[in-house]
Each structure stands twice: as C-alpha cells, then as structure tokens.
Write a protein that holds these residues in place. Structure first.
Motif: not given
Length: 126
Positions: A61-72, A99-110
C-alpha cells in the motif's frame, strides 16, 4: 462577495486551492506513503513475531501511495503554467516527486526484508 466575483477571483488565482491543490494532494500522498513505508519496514524488522503479512500489505500500500503521489506531482508539474513563486504550486509538486519515490524505495526495502524473514522462518521450521 457575489458568486460571480468569487469565480473570477478563483480563476485569477486569488483563492487558495486553485493551483496548489494538486501539489498539496501529491505532497500528502507522498508523506502518507513514507509514513506507511516506515511502519512496514518496522514490522518487517520485527519479523514473524508481529506478522510478516502485515508488513507485506503495508509495503504494497505504501508503494501504491508513493506511485500515486509521484504521478500526481509529475502531472501537476507538466500542466502548471508559470514558474516558481507564482502561487501555482510548482515548487510543492517538485518536492513531492522525491517524497513519492522515497516512499516507493522504502517500501521496496520493507518488502525485501519481509521476504527474507519469511525465507528464514521456512528454513528453521523444516
């Protein structure tokens, strides 16, 4: 203030929310993705004690939020007229991209940590 005057002020950029709403939405999505990604990473570090499934769901879900934020944010940057400092939210959208890309990378690590924890648990149970 009449309705027509309010609409004219909004069209001219006099009311907050006309150009900054998209950037604020992208910032919010990126920050929420970072928060959920950090929580998922904490759950993944805890391993199977708390639940690997929770970390996996939080990471996705964090990856989805990060991608949505980056896209927007990218959409707002692409459609914004004027430069920085004009009040249209361009700088907010530029800040929202990392911020959105950081969320994606952090979530990928998780997710990676959670996957490794699942492998270790499978090895010890066999």
């Amino acid at each position: 203030m009449s309705a027509s005057a309010a609409l004219m002020a909004a069209a001219e950029g006099g009311i907050i929310g006309d150009g900054r709403t998209g950037a604020n939405l992208a910032l919010g999505a990126g920050l929420l993705g970072l928060a959920v990604g950090r929580l998922a990473l904490t759950l993944a570090r805890a391993g199977r004690r708390i639940g690997g499934r929770n970390a996996r769901i939080g990471g996705m879900s964090a990856i989805a939020m990060g991608l949505a934020g980056t896209f927007l944010a990218l959409l707002h940057v692409a459609t914004t007229s004027g430069g920085p400092g004009t009040g249209n939210g361009l700088l907010g959208a530029v800040v929202a991209v990392p911020l959105g890309l950081g969320a994606v990378l952090l979530s990928r690590r998780a997710l990676t940590r959670g996957h490794h924890a699942d492998r270790q648990a499978d090895r010890t149970s066999v």
